[in-house]
Design a protein around this motif. Sequence first.
Motif, PDB file in Angstrom:
ATOM      1  N   GLY A  92      42.375  10.927  22.147  1.00  0.00           N
ATOM      2  CA  GLY A  92      43.063   9.960  21.302  1.00  0.00           C
ATOM      3  C   GLY A  92      42.237   9.433  20.156  1.00  0.00           C
ATOM      4  N   THR A  93      41.098  10.063  19.879  1.00  0.00           N
ATOM      5  CA  THR A  93      40.240   9.565  18.794  1.00  0.00           C
ATOM      6  C   THR A  93      40.064  10.568  17.658  1.00  0.00           C
ATOM      7  OG1 THR A  93      38.186  10.350  19.830  1.00  0.00           O
ATOM      8  CG2 THR A  93      38.940   8.142  20.419  1.00  0.00           C
ATOM      9  N   ALA A  94      40.684  11.726  17.766  1.00  0.00           N
ATOM     10  CA  ALA A  94      40.452  12.785  16.777  1.00  0.00           C
ATOM     11  C   ALA A  94      40.826  12.356  15.363  1.00  0.00           C
ATOM     12  CB  ALA A  94      41.215  14.051  17.162  1.00  0.00           C
TER      13      ALA A  94
ATOM     14  N   ALA B   3      53.828  -5.551  10.207  1.00  0.00           N
ATOM     15  CA  ALA B   3      54.528  -5.280  11.454  1.00  0.00           C
ATOM     16  C   ALA B   3      54.156  -3.903  12.001  1.00  0.00           C
ATOM     17  CB  ALA B   3      56.041  -5.373  11.236  1.00  0.00           C
ATOM     18  N   ARG B   4      53.999  -2.928  11.128  1.00  0.00           N
ATOM     19  CA  ARG B   4      53.639  -1.586  11.584  1.00  0.00           C
ATOM     20  C   ARG B   4      52.199  -1.547  12.101  1.00  0.00           C
ATOM     21  NH1 ARG B   4      56.555   2.636   7.321  1.00  0.00           N
ATOM     22  NH2 ARG B   4      58.644   1.738   7.528  1.00  0.00           N
ATOM     23  N   VAL B   5      51.305  -2.282  11.431  1.00  0.00           N
ATOM     24  CA  VAL B   5      49.933  -2.362  11.923  1.00  0.00           C
ATOM     25  C   VAL B   5      49.917  -2.997  13.311  1.00  0.00           C
ATOM     26  CG1 VAL B   5      47.661  -3.399  11.541  1.00  0.00           C
ATOM     27  CG2 VAL B   5      48.936  -2.451   9.604  1.00  0.00           C
ATOM     28  N   GLU B   6      50.667  -4.063  13.485  1.00  0.00           N
ATOM     29  CA  GLU B   6      50.709  -4.742  14.788  1.00  0.00           C
ATOM     30  C   GLU B   6      51.245  -3.813  15.868  1.00  0.00           C
ATOM     31  OE1 GLU B   6      52.582  -8.742  16.924  1.00  0.00           O
ATOM     32  OE2 GLU B   6      53.045  -8.279  14.817  1.00  0.00           O
ATOM     33  N   ARG B   7      52.322  -3.081  15.587  1.00  0.00           N
ATOM     34  CA  ARG B   7      52.900  -2.183  16.593  1.00  0.00           C
ATOM     35  C   ARG B   7      51.910  -1.085  16.990  1.00  0.00           C
ATOM     36  NH1 ARG B   7      57.710  -2.705  13.529  1.00  0.00           N
ATOM     37  NH2 ARG B   7      57.313  -0.707  12.468  1.00  0.00           N
ATOM     38  N   ALA B   8      51.129  -0.639  16.035  1.00  0.00           N
ATOM     39  CA  ALA B   8      50.180   0.441  16.321  1.00  0.00           C
ATOM     40  C   ALA B   8      48.975  -0.041  17.123  1.00  0.00           C
ATOM     41  CB  ALA B   8      49.714   1.074  15.008  1.00  0.00           C
ATOM     42  N   ILE B   9      48.497  -1.247  16.830  1.00  0.00           N
ATOM     43  CA  ILE B   9      47.207  -1.693  17.349  1.00  0.00           C
ATOM     44  C   ILE B   9      47.309  -2.638  18.534  1.00  0.00           C
ATOM     45  CG2 ILE B   9      45.066  -2.889  16.721  1.00  0.00           C
ATOM     46  CD1 ILE B   9      45.492  -0.134  15.397  1.00  0.00           C
TER      47      ILE B   9
ATOM     48  N   ASP C 129      36.990   3.049  19.695  1.00  0.00           N
ATOM     49  CA  ASP C 129      37.190   4.277  18.917  1.00  0.00           C
ATOM     50  C   ASP C 129      38.676   4.603  18.793  1.00  0.00           C
ATOM     51  OD1 ASP C 129      34.449   4.405  18.865  1.00  0.00           O
ATOM     52  OD2 ASP C 129      34.267   6.106  20.231  1.00  0.00           O
ATOM     53  N   ARG C 130      39.408   4.404  19.874  1.00  0.00           N
ATOM     54  CA  ARG C 130      40.851   4.689  19.843  1.00  0.00           C
ATOM     55  C   ARG C 130      41.581   3.745  18.890  1.00  0.00           C
ATOM     56  NH1 ARG C 130      39.940   5.319  25.634  1.00  0.00           N
ATOM     57  NH2 ARG C 130      40.079   7.553  26.149  1.00  0.00           N
ATOM     58  N   ILE C 131      41.162   2.481  18.856  1.00  0.00           N
ATOM     59  CA  ILE C 131      41.798   1.526  17.943  1.00  0.00           C
ATOM     60  C   ILE C 131      41.591   1.965  16.491  1.00  0.00           C
ATOM     61  CG2 ILE C 131      41.721  -0.841  17.078  1.00  0.00           C
ATOM     62  CD1 ILE C 131      40.972  -1.683  19.970  1.00  0.00           C
ATOM     63  N   ALA C 132      40.350   2.320  16.155  1.00  0.00           N
ATOM     64  CA  ALA C 132      40.074   2.753  14.783  1.00  0.00           C
ATOM     65  C   ALA C 132      40.808   4.047  14.454  1.00  0.00           C
ATOM     66  CB  ALA C 132      38.566   2.936  14.597  1.00  0.00           C
ATOM     67  N   ALA C 133      40.886   4.966  15.439  1.00  0.00           N
ATOM     68  CA  ALA C 133      41.606   6.226  15.211  1.00  0.00           C
ATOM     69  C   ALA C 133      43.104   5.981  15.081  1.00  0.00           C
ATOM     70  CB  ALA C 133      41.323   7.197  16.355  1.00  0.00           C
ATOM     71  N   ARG C 134      43.637   5.060  15.871  1.00  0.00           N
ATOM     72  CA  ARG C 134      45.066   4.732  15.780  1.00  0.00           C
ATOM     73  C   ARG C 134      45.395   4.183  14.387  1.00  0.00           C
ATOM     74  NH1 ARG C 134      48.629   2.813  19.778  1.00  0.00           N
ATOM     75  NH2 ARG C 134      47.555   4.250  21.175  1.00  0.00           N
ATOM     76  N   LEU C 135      44.489   3.387  13.835  1.00  0.00           N
ATOM     77  CA  LEU C 135      44.717   2.875  12.501  1.00  0.00           C
ATOM     78  C   LEU C 135      44.690   3.999  11.470  1.00  0.00           C
ATOM     79  CD1 LEU C 135      45.109   0.148  11.035  1.00  0.00           C
ATOM     80  CD2 LEU C 135      42.633   0.036  10.776  1.00  0.00           C
ATOM     81  N   SER C 136      43.813   4.979  11.671  1.00  0.00           N
ATOM     82  CA  SER C 136      43.740   6.126  10.757  1.00  0.00           C
ATOM     83  C   SER C 136      44.995   6.978  10.832  1.00  0.00           C
ATOM     84  CB  SER C 136      42.526   7.005  11.111  1.00  0.00           C
ATOM     85  OG  SER C 136      41.333   6.255  11.072  1.00  0.00           O
ATOM     86  N   ALA C 137      45.557   7.093  12.034  1.00  0.00           N
ATOM     87  CA  ALA C 137      46.739   7.939  12.226  1.00  0.00           C
ATOM     88  C   ALA C 137      48.048   7.234  11.913  1.00  0.00           C
ATOM     89  CB  ALA C 137      46.784   8.424  13.680  1.00  0.00           C
TER      90      ALA C 137
END
Length: 487
Positions: A418-420, A80-86, A473-481
Amino acid sequence: MPSHHSERGRAWPYVLLAVVLVLTGGGVAAYSLGHLDRWVCDDGSCETREADPASVAVTPAEPEAAPVLAAAGSRPLDAARVERAIEPLLRRKELGRHVGFAASDLASGEPVWSSGTGTFVPASTLKLFTTLAAMRTLGPEHRFRTTVLRDSTGEQPSATDAAPTTGAPAPGPARLVLVGGGDPYLTASSNAAARTSYPQQASLAQLARRTAQALKADGVNEVSLGYDSSLFTGPAVNSTWEPGYIASFVTSPVSALWVDQGRDGWRRSADPARQAATTFAKQLKARGLTVTGVKSTGRPVESEELAAVSSGTVAQISQSVIEYSDNQAAEVLLRHVAIAQKQPASFEGGVKAVRDVLTDLGVGWDGNRVYDGSGLSRDNRVTLASMLQVVTIGRDLFGRYPVAGFNGSLTSRFTASGTAAGLGAVRAKTGTLTGVHSYAGTTVTRDGTPVGFVIFTDRVPERRTLDARATLDRIAARLSACACATG
Protein backbone atom coordinates in the motif's frame (compact mmCIF):
# COMPACT_ATOMS: atom_id res chain seq x y z
CA MET A 1 34.10 -40.91 -48.34
CA PRO A 2 34.67 -37.40 -49.63
CA SER A 3 38.20 -36.08 -49.84
CA HIS A 4 39.58 -33.20 -47.75
CA HIS A 5 39.97 -31.20 -50.95
CA SER A 6 36.26 -31.46 -51.70
CA GLU A 7 35.40 -30.34 -48.15
CA ARG A 8 37.64 -27.32 -48.52
CA GLY A 9 36.13 -26.69 -51.91
CA ARG A 10 32.65 -26.53 -50.50
CA ALA A 11 33.77 -24.34 -47.54
CA TRP A 12 35.57 -21.57 -49.43
CA PRO A 13 32.42 -19.62 -50.45
CA TYR A 14 31.45 -19.34 -46.80
CA VAL A 15 34.91 -18.16 -45.83
CA LEU A 16 34.83 -15.57 -48.62
CA LEU A 17 31.39 -14.40 -47.49
CA ALA A 18 32.60 -13.98 -43.91
CA VAL A 19 35.61 -11.95 -45.05
CA VAL A 20 33.39 -9.70 -47.18
CA LEU A 21 31.02 -9.13 -44.25
CA VAL A 22 33.86 -8.26 -41.87
CA LEU A 23 35.45 -5.87 -44.37
CA THR A 24 32.12 -4.30 -45.19
CA GLY A 25 31.14 -3.86 -41.54
CA GLY A 26 34.55 -2.49 -40.64
CA GLY A 27 34.46 -0.13 -43.58
CA VAL A 28 31.03 1.18 -42.64
CA ALA A 29 32.14 1.68 -39.06
CA ALA A 30 35.34 3.39 -40.11
CA TYR A 31 33.49 5.62 -42.54
CA SER A 32 30.86 6.56 -39.98
CA LEU A 33 33.60 7.55 -37.55
CA GLY A 34 35.50 9.52 -40.15
CA HIS A 35 38.58 7.25 -40.16
CA LEU A 36 38.62 6.98 -43.97
CA ASP A 37 38.81 10.70 -44.52
CA ARG A 38 42.60 10.78 -44.29
CA TRP A 39 42.81 8.36 -47.24
CA VAL A 40 40.21 9.79 -49.60
CA CYS A 41 40.80 13.48 -48.85
CA ASP A 42 44.58 13.73 -48.72
CA ASP A 43 44.56 15.93 -51.83
CA GLY A 44 42.90 18.72 -49.88
CA SER A 45 39.69 18.51 -51.86
CA CYS A 46 37.63 17.69 -48.78
CA GLU A 47 36.84 19.83 -45.78
CA THR A 48 37.23 18.34 -42.32
CA ARG A 49 34.36 15.95 -41.85
CA GLU A 50 32.24 16.66 -38.80
CA ALA A 51 30.10 14.00 -37.19
CA ASP A 52 26.38 14.49 -37.41
CA PRO A 53 25.43 16.04 -34.06
CA ALA A 54 22.32 13.91 -33.92
CA SER A 55 24.45 10.73 -33.95
CA VAL A 56 26.83 11.76 -31.16
CA ALA A 57 26.02 10.99 -27.53
CA VAL A 58 26.22 14.18 -25.50
CA THR A 59 27.12 14.05 -21.82
CA PRO A 60 24.15 15.71 -20.16
CA ALA A 61 24.56 18.68 -17.89
CA GLU A 62 24.10 18.11 -14.18
CA PRO A 63 20.35 17.55 -13.77
CA GLU A 64 18.30 20.04 -11.84
CA ALA A 65 15.79 18.83 -9.30
CA ALA A 66 12.37 18.44 -10.85
CA PRO A 67 10.01 21.20 -9.79
CA VAL A 68 7.77 20.18 -6.92
CA LEU A 69 4.97 22.53 -7.89
CA ALA A 70 2.70 21.47 -10.68
CA ALA A 71 2.19 23.54 -13.79
CA ALA A 72 -0.04 26.57 -13.58
CA GLY A 73 -3.69 25.62 -13.84
CA SER A 74 -3.65 22.60 -11.53
CA ARG A 75 -6.96 22.25 -9.74
CA PRO A 76 -7.15 23.12 -6.02
CA LEU A 77 -7.48 20.42 -3.38
CA ASP A 78 -10.87 19.39 -2.10
CA ALA A 79 -10.83 19.14 1.70
CA ALA A 80 -13.59 16.51 1.80
CA ARG A 81 -11.70 14.22 -0.58
CA VAL A 82 -8.49 14.59 1.43
CA GLU A 83 -10.39 13.71 4.60
CA ARG A 84 -12.01 10.63 3.02
CA ALA A 85 -8.64 9.38 1.82
CA ILE A 86 -6.63 9.99 4.99
CA GLU A 87 -8.90 9.94 8.04
CA PRO A 88 -9.40 6.12 8.26
CA LEU A 89 -5.65 5.56 8.47
CA LEU A 90 -5.26 8.10 11.27
CA ARG A 91 -7.43 5.89 13.49
CA ARG A 92 -5.09 2.90 13.25
CA LYS A 93 -4.17 1.59 16.73
CA GLU A 94 -0.44 1.38 15.98
CA LEU A 95 -0.28 5.18 15.79
CA GLY A 96 -1.23 5.54 19.43
CA ARG A 97 -3.63 7.98 21.06
CA HIS A 98 -2.21 11.30 19.88
CA VAL A 99 -2.11 11.69 16.11
CA GLY A 100 -2.10 14.81 13.97
CA PHE A 101 -2.33 15.42 10.23
CA ALA A 102 -2.48 18.59 8.18
CA ALA A 103 -2.30 19.31 4.45
CA SER A 104 -1.94 22.44 2.34
CA ASP A 105 -2.36 23.21 -1.34
CA LEU A 106 1.13 24.30 -2.39
CA ALA A 107 -0.15 25.98 -5.56
CA SER A 108 -2.25 28.42 -3.52
CA GLY A 109 -0.34 28.23 -0.23
CA GLU A 110 -3.60 27.65 1.66
CA PRO A 111 -4.25 25.03 4.35
CA VAL A 112 -6.83 22.46 3.26
CA TRP A 113 -7.64 19.97 6.02
CA SER A 114 -6.27 18.97 9.41
CA SER A 115 -7.01 16.50 12.17
CA GLY A 116 -5.66 16.39 15.71
CA THR A 117 -5.46 18.79 18.61
CA GLY A 118 -2.84 20.18 20.92
CA THR A 119 0.88 20.34 20.34
CA PHE A 120 3.23 17.52 19.37
CA VAL A 121 6.82 16.41 19.95
CA PRO A 122 8.32 17.17 16.52
CA ALA A 123 11.54 15.15 16.87
CA SER A 124 13.79 15.79 13.86
CA THR A 125 11.14 17.51 11.75
CA LEU A 126 12.16 20.52 13.88
CA LYS A 127 15.29 20.71 11.70
CA LEU A 128 13.06 22.32 9.06
CA PHE A 129 12.62 25.30 11.40
CA THR A 130 16.39 25.60 11.83
CA THR A 131 17.40 25.15 8.19
CA LEU A 132 14.73 27.47 6.80
CA ALA A 133 15.85 30.19 9.23
CA ALA A 134 19.50 29.59 8.26
CA MET A 135 18.77 29.77 4.53
CA ARG A 136 16.77 32.98 4.87
CA THR A 137 19.09 34.70 7.39
CA LEU A 138 22.57 33.67 6.28
CA GLY A 139 21.87 33.10 2.59
CA PRO A 140 22.37 29.85 0.67
CA GLU A 141 25.91 30.70 -0.50
CA HIS A 142 27.35 31.71 2.89
CA ARG A 143 30.37 29.72 4.17
CA PHE A 144 32.08 29.38 7.55
CA ARG A 145 35.85 29.91 7.89
CA THR A 146 38.33 28.24 10.22
CA THR A 147 41.44 30.41 10.56
CA VAL A 148 44.95 30.48 12.00
CA LEU A 149 46.01 33.84 13.42
CA ARG A 150 49.55 34.89 14.29
CA ASP A 151 49.63 37.00 17.44
CA SER A 152 51.36 40.25 16.56
CA THR A 153 51.12 41.96 19.95
CA GLY A 154 54.85 41.38 20.50
CA GLU A 155 56.57 38.02 20.46
CA GLN A 156 59.10 37.61 23.26
CA PRO A 157 62.28 35.53 23.28
CA SER A 158 61.80 32.01 24.50
CA ALA A 159 63.10 31.25 27.98
CA THR A 160 65.66 28.78 26.64
CA ASP A 161 67.10 31.04 23.96
CA ALA A 162 70.19 33.03 24.93
CA ALA A 163 70.27 36.58 23.60
CA PRO A 164 73.15 37.26 21.20
CA THR A 165 75.83 39.72 22.21
CA THR A 166 74.91 42.09 19.41
CA GLY A 167 71.81 42.88 17.39
CA ALA A 168 68.13 42.03 18.16
CA PRO A 169 67.17 39.46 20.79
CA ALA A 170 66.73 35.90 19.54
CA PRO A 171 63.12 35.38 18.48
CA GLY A 172 60.92 33.05 20.50
CA PRO A 173 58.23 30.78 19.16
CA ALA A 174 55.62 32.39 16.92
CA ARG A 175 52.33 32.51 18.82
CA LEU A 176 49.49 30.98 16.80
CA VAL A 177 45.80 30.76 17.58
CA LEU A 178 43.49 28.26 15.87
CA VAL A 179 40.11 30.02 15.65
CA GLY A 180 36.91 28.05 15.24
CA GLY A 181 34.43 29.59 12.83
CA GLY A 182 31.62 27.11 13.40
CA ASP A 183 32.22 24.80 10.44
CA PRO A 184 29.97 21.80 11.24
CA TYR A 185 31.83 19.49 8.85
CA LEU A 186 35.48 20.40 9.44
CA THR A 187 37.42 17.15 9.32
CA ALA A 188 40.89 16.11 10.43
CA SER A 189 42.05 14.49 7.21
CA SER A 190 42.12 15.65 3.61
CA ASN A 191 41.70 12.12 2.26
CA ALA A 192 39.64 11.23 -0.77
CA ALA A 193 36.50 10.60 1.30
CA ALA A 194 36.62 14.14 2.67
CA ARG A 195 37.27 15.67 -0.75
CA THR A 196 34.43 13.82 -2.44
CA SER A 197 31.88 14.07 0.38
CA TYR A 198 28.79 16.26 0.19
CA PRO A 199 29.14 18.92 1.25
CA GLN A 200 32.85 18.86 0.47
CA GLN A 201 34.71 19.07 3.76
CA ALA A 202 37.45 21.50 4.67
CA SER A 203 40.20 19.81 6.70
CA LEU A 204 42.68 20.62 9.43
CA ALA A 205 45.33 18.85 7.32
CA GLN A 206 44.78 21.40 4.56
CA LEU A 207 44.92 24.22 7.12
CA ALA A 208 48.13 22.85 8.67
CA ARG A 209 49.80 22.63 5.26
CA ARG A 210 48.98 26.24 4.46
CA THR A 211 50.08 27.39 7.91
CA ALA A 212 53.41 25.57 7.69
CA GLN A 213 54.09 27.01 4.25
CA ALA A 214 53.45 30.56 5.47
CA LEU A 215 55.65 30.14 8.55
CA LYS A 216 58.55 28.53 6.73
CA ALA A 217 58.46 31.32 4.16
CA ASP A 218 59.13 33.67 7.12
CA GLY A 219 61.88 31.44 8.47
CA VAL A 220 59.80 30.32 11.48
CA ASN A 221 60.23 26.75 12.71
CA GLU A 222 58.89 26.94 16.29
CA VAL A 223 55.41 27.92 17.44
CA SER A 224 53.21 27.94 20.50
CA LEU A 225 49.60 27.03 19.81
CA GLY A 226 46.46 28.44 21.37
CA TYR A 227 42.89 27.85 20.33
CA ASP A 228 39.71 29.89 20.43
CA SER A 229 36.15 28.54 20.37
CA SER A 230 34.45 31.64 21.76
CA LEU A 231 32.21 32.22 18.72
CA PHE A 232 29.54 30.14 20.48
CA THR A 233 28.43 30.86 24.04
CA GLY A 234 26.29 29.26 26.71
CA PRO A 235 26.16 25.59 27.67
CA ALA A 236 27.50 23.07 25.17
CA VAL A 237 24.95 20.45 26.25
CA ASN A 238 21.20 21.07 26.38
CA SER A 239 19.67 20.64 29.82
CA THR A 240 16.50 19.12 28.30
CA TRP A 241 18.33 16.35 26.45
CA GLU A 242 18.33 12.83 27.81
CA PRO A 243 21.38 12.44 30.10
CA GLY A 244 22.59 9.47 28.11
CA TYR A 245 22.91 11.36 24.82
CA ILE A 246 26.47 12.50 25.57
CA ALA A 247 27.56 9.48 27.60
CA SER A 248 26.34 7.07 24.91
CA PHE A 249 27.80 9.14 22.05
CA VAL A 250 24.45 10.04 20.47
CA THR A 251 25.69 13.61 20.03
CA SER A 252 28.65 15.83 20.91
CA PRO A 253 28.90 18.93 23.09
CA VAL A 254 28.29 21.83 20.70
CA SER A 255 31.45 23.79 19.79
CA ALA A 256 32.52 26.41 17.26
CA LEU A 257 35.77 24.44 16.89
CA TRP A 258 35.74 20.70 16.34
CA VAL A 259 36.89 18.09 13.86
CA ASP A 260 34.75 15.21 12.67
CA GLN A 261 31.92 16.63 14.79
CA GLY A 262 33.82 15.93 18.00
CA ARG A 263 34.46 12.28 17.22
CA ASP A 264 37.69 10.66 18.30
CA GLY A 265 37.47 7.36 16.48
CA TRP A 266 34.08 5.89 17.38
CA ARG A 267 33.87 7.86 20.62
CA ARG A 268 32.90 11.50 21.05
CA SER A 269 35.17 13.94 22.82
CA ALA A 270 34.02 15.71 25.98
CA ASP A 271 36.11 18.72 24.87
CA PRO A 272 35.88 18.95 21.06
CA ALA A 273 37.82 22.25 20.80
CA ARG A 274 40.86 20.93 22.66
CA GLN A 275 40.75 17.71 20.64
CA ALA A 276 40.79 19.77 17.43
CA ALA A 277 43.74 21.87 18.62
CA THR A 278 45.69 18.79 19.69
CA THR A 279 45.11 17.22 16.29
CA PHE A 280 46.25 20.44 14.60
CA ALA A 281 49.45 20.52 16.69
CA LYS A 282 50.29 16.98 15.57
CA GLN A 283 49.77 17.96 11.95
CA LEU A 284 52.08 20.99 12.31
CA LYS A 285 54.74 18.75 13.87
CA ALA A 286 54.38 16.33 10.96
CA ARG A 287 55.28 19.24 8.68
CA GLY A 288 58.55 19.96 10.46
CA LEU A 289 57.48 22.57 13.02
CA THR A 290 58.25 22.47 16.74
CA VAL A 291 55.04 23.06 18.69
CA THR A 292 55.07 24.00 22.37
CA GLY A 293 51.96 24.12 24.48
CA VAL A 294 48.34 23.67 23.41
CA LYS A 295 45.90 25.74 25.45
CA SER A 296 42.73 27.79 25.21
CA THR A 297 43.77 31.42 24.78
CA GLY A 298 40.98 33.35 23.07
CA ARG A 299 41.58 35.58 20.07
CA PRO A 300 44.68 37.79 20.19
CA VAL A 301 44.13 41.55 20.43
CA GLU A 302 46.33 42.15 17.39
CA SER A 303 46.99 39.51 14.79
CA GLU A 304 47.49 38.65 11.16
CA GLU A 305 45.74 35.81 9.38
CA LEU A 306 48.18 33.13 8.26
CA ALA A 307 45.83 30.60 6.72
CA ALA A 308 42.15 29.69 6.42
CA VAL A 309 39.81 27.02 5.08
CA SER A 310 36.11 27.39 4.24
CA SER A 311 33.13 25.11 4.71
CA GLY A 312 30.55 24.12 2.15
CA THR A 313 27.70 26.53 1.57
CA VAL A 314 24.73 26.95 3.90
CA ALA A 315 22.54 25.41 1.18
CA GLN A 316 24.75 22.31 1.06
CA ILE A 317 24.94 22.05 4.84
CA SER A 318 21.16 22.46 5.12
CA GLN A 319 20.60 19.67 2.63
CA SER A 320 22.87 17.36 4.62
CA VAL A 321 21.08 18.28 7.86
CA ILE A 322 17.70 17.48 6.31
CA GLU A 323 18.70 14.46 4.24
CA TYR A 324 20.66 12.65 6.95
CA SER A 325 19.00 14.25 10.00
CA ASP A 326 22.35 15.52 11.27
CA ASN A 327 21.86 16.62 14.89
CA GLN A 328 25.33 18.14 15.34
CA ALA A 329 25.22 20.31 12.21
CA ALA A 330 21.69 21.46 13.09
CA GLU A 331 22.86 22.78 16.46
CA VAL A 332 25.75 24.61 14.79
CA LEU A 333 23.36 26.23 12.29
CA LEU A 334 21.11 27.27 15.18
CA ARG A 335 23.97 29.31 16.65
CA HIS A 336 24.85 30.91 13.33
CA VAL A 337 21.24 32.07 13.00
CA ALA A 338 21.57 33.57 16.48
CA ILE A 339 24.72 35.47 15.49
CA ALA A 340 23.06 36.78 12.33
CA GLN A 341 20.09 37.95 14.42
CA LYS A 342 22.36 39.56 17.04
CA GLN A 343 21.39 37.07 19.71
CA PRO A 344 23.78 35.12 21.98
CA ALA A 345 25.13 32.09 20.09
CA SER A 346 23.56 29.60 22.50
CA PHE A 347 20.59 27.24 22.60
CA GLU A 348 18.37 29.96 24.04
CA GLY A 349 19.64 32.69 21.72
CA GLY A 350 19.35 30.41 18.70
CA VAL A 351 15.74 29.48 19.47
CA LYS A 352 14.80 33.15 19.88
CA ALA A 353 16.49 33.96 16.57
CA VAL A 354 14.71 31.14 14.71
CA ARG A 355 11.38 32.24 16.21
CA ASP A 356 11.96 35.82 15.05
CA VAL A 357 12.93 34.77 11.52
CA LEU A 358 9.99 32.41 11.10
CA THR A 359 7.37 34.74 12.55
CA ASP A 360 8.61 37.44 10.18
CA LEU A 361 7.91 34.95 7.39
CA GLY A 362 4.35 34.49 8.64
CA VAL A 363 4.71 31.33 10.73
CA GLY A 364 2.48 31.32 13.80
CA TRP A 365 4.35 30.61 17.04
CA ASP A 366 1.53 30.47 19.60
CA GLY A 367 1.71 27.18 21.50
CA ASN A 368 5.22 26.29 20.40
CA ARG A 369 7.89 25.47 22.98
CA VAL A 370 11.32 24.90 21.46
CA TYR A 371 14.59 24.19 23.25
CA ASP A 372 17.09 23.22 20.54
CA GLY A 373 17.74 23.19 16.81
CA SER A 374 17.90 19.45 16.17
CA GLY A 375 14.71 18.14 17.76
CA LEU A 376 16.58 15.89 20.21
CA SER A 377 14.75 17.43 23.15
CA ARG A 378 11.62 15.56 24.16
CA ASP A 379 10.39 18.81 25.74
CA ASN A 380 9.93 20.45 22.33
CA ARG A 381 6.31 21.05 21.34
CA VAL A 382 5.01 22.49 18.08
CA THR A 383 1.60 22.89 16.50
CA LEU A 384 0.47 21.23 13.30
CA ALA A 385 -0.27 24.68 11.88
CA SER A 386 3.22 26.07 12.44
CA MET A 387 4.96 23.03 10.94
CA LEU A 388 2.63 23.08 7.95
CA GLN A 389 3.37 26.77 7.44
CA VAL A 390 7.12 26.07 7.44
CA VAL A 391 6.61 23.34 4.82
CA THR A 392 4.39 25.59 2.71
CA ILE A 393 6.58 28.69 2.95
CA GLY A 394 9.92 26.90 2.71
CA ARG A 395 10.04 26.36 -1.01
CA ASP A 396 13.82 26.75 -0.98
CA LEU A 397 13.92 23.49 1.01
CA PHE A 398 11.68 21.43 -1.31
CA GLY A 399 14.55 20.02 -3.37
CA ARG A 400 16.54 19.15 -0.22
CA TYR A 401 14.09 16.67 1.32
CA PRO A 402 14.86 12.96 1.13
CA VAL A 403 12.93 11.21 -1.66
CA ALA A 404 10.86 8.15 -0.75
CA GLY A 405 12.72 4.94 -1.51
CA PHE A 406 15.70 6.80 -2.92
CA ASN A 407 17.97 8.66 -0.49
CA GLY A 408 18.67 9.88 3.01
CA SER A 409 16.36 8.86 5.84
CA LEU A 410 13.75 7.63 3.31
CA THR A 411 16.08 5.20 1.52
CA SER A 412 14.59 2.08 3.08
CA ARG A 413 11.05 3.36 3.63
CA PHE A 414 7.90 2.71 1.55
CA THR A 415 8.46 -1.04 1.35
CA ALA A 416 5.18 -2.15 2.97
CA SER A 417 2.06 -3.02 0.99
CA GLY A 418 0.00 0.00 0.00
CA THR A 419 2.96 2.36 -0.23
CA ALA A 420 4.04 2.02 -3.86
CA ALA A 421 2.31 5.24 -4.93
CA GLY A 422 4.63 7.21 -2.66
CA LEU A 423 7.89 5.88 -4.12
CA GLY A 424 9.73 8.72 -5.81
CA ALA A 425 6.78 11.06 -5.22
CA VAL A 426 6.95 11.77 -1.49
CA ARG A 427 9.70 14.12 -0.33
CA ALA A 428 9.78 14.50 3.43
CA LYS A 429 11.79 15.10 6.57
CA THR A 430 11.42 12.31 9.07
CA GLY A 431 11.32 12.63 12.83
CA THR A 432 12.01 9.74 15.20
CA LEU A 433 12.40 9.39 18.96
CA THR A 434 11.22 6.53 21.13
CA GLY A 435 7.43 6.64 20.80
CA VAL A 436 7.59 9.56 18.36
CA HIS A 437 7.27 9.28 14.57
CA SER A 438 6.61 12.17 12.23
CA TYR A 439 6.74 13.35 8.63
CA ALA A 440 6.79 16.83 7.15
CA GLY A 441 7.13 17.29 3.41
CA THR A 442 5.51 17.35 0.00
CA THR A 443 3.98 15.17 -2.67
CA VAL A 444 1.78 15.50 -5.77
CA THR A 445 -1.68 13.94 -5.95
CA ARG A 446 -2.73 11.60 -8.73
CA ASP A 447 -4.47 14.47 -10.51
CA GLY A 448 -1.39 16.70 -10.36
CA THR A 449 -2.01 18.97 -7.39
CA PRO A 450 1.08 19.71 -5.24
CA VAL A 451 0.52 19.09 -1.53
CA GLY A 452 2.36 19.99 1.65
CA PHE A 453 1.65 17.68 4.56
CA VAL A 454 2.55 17.00 8.18
CA ILE A 455 1.97 13.79 10.16
CA PHE A 456 2.67 13.75 13.91
CA THR A 457 2.42 10.82 16.33
CA ASP A 458 4.04 11.05 19.75
CA ARG A 459 2.47 8.29 21.85
CA VAL A 460 3.30 5.22 19.83
CA PRO A 461 3.68 2.01 21.89
CA GLU A 462 7.31 0.97 21.56
CA ARG A 463 6.33 -2.55 20.46
CA ARG A 464 4.38 -1.01 17.54
CA THR A 465 7.29 1.07 16.22
CA LEU A 466 7.67 -0.69 12.87
CA ASP A 467 3.91 -0.86 12.34
CA ALA A 468 3.60 2.87 13.02
CA ARG A 469 6.37 3.68 10.54
CA ALA A 470 4.68 1.59 7.86
CA THR A 471 1.35 3.33 8.50
CA LEU A 472 2.95 6.77 8.15
CA ASP A 473 4.28 5.59 4.79
CA ARG A 474 0.79 4.44 3.80
CA ILE A 475 -0.70 7.82 4.74
CA ALA A 476 1.81 9.67 2.56
CA ALA A 477 1.30 7.17 -0.28
CA ARG A 478 -2.49 7.46 0.01
CA LEU A 479 -2.15 11.21 -0.40
CA SER A 480 0.01 10.68 -3.50
CA ALA A 481 -2.54 8.28 -4.99
CA CYS A 482 -5.54 10.46 -4.13
CA ALA A 483 -7.68 12.08 -6.83
CA CYS A 484 -8.24 14.91 -4.39
CA ALA A 485 -8.65 17.91 -6.68
CA THR A 486 -11.94 19.75 -6.97
CA GLY A 487 -14.27 19.12 -9.87
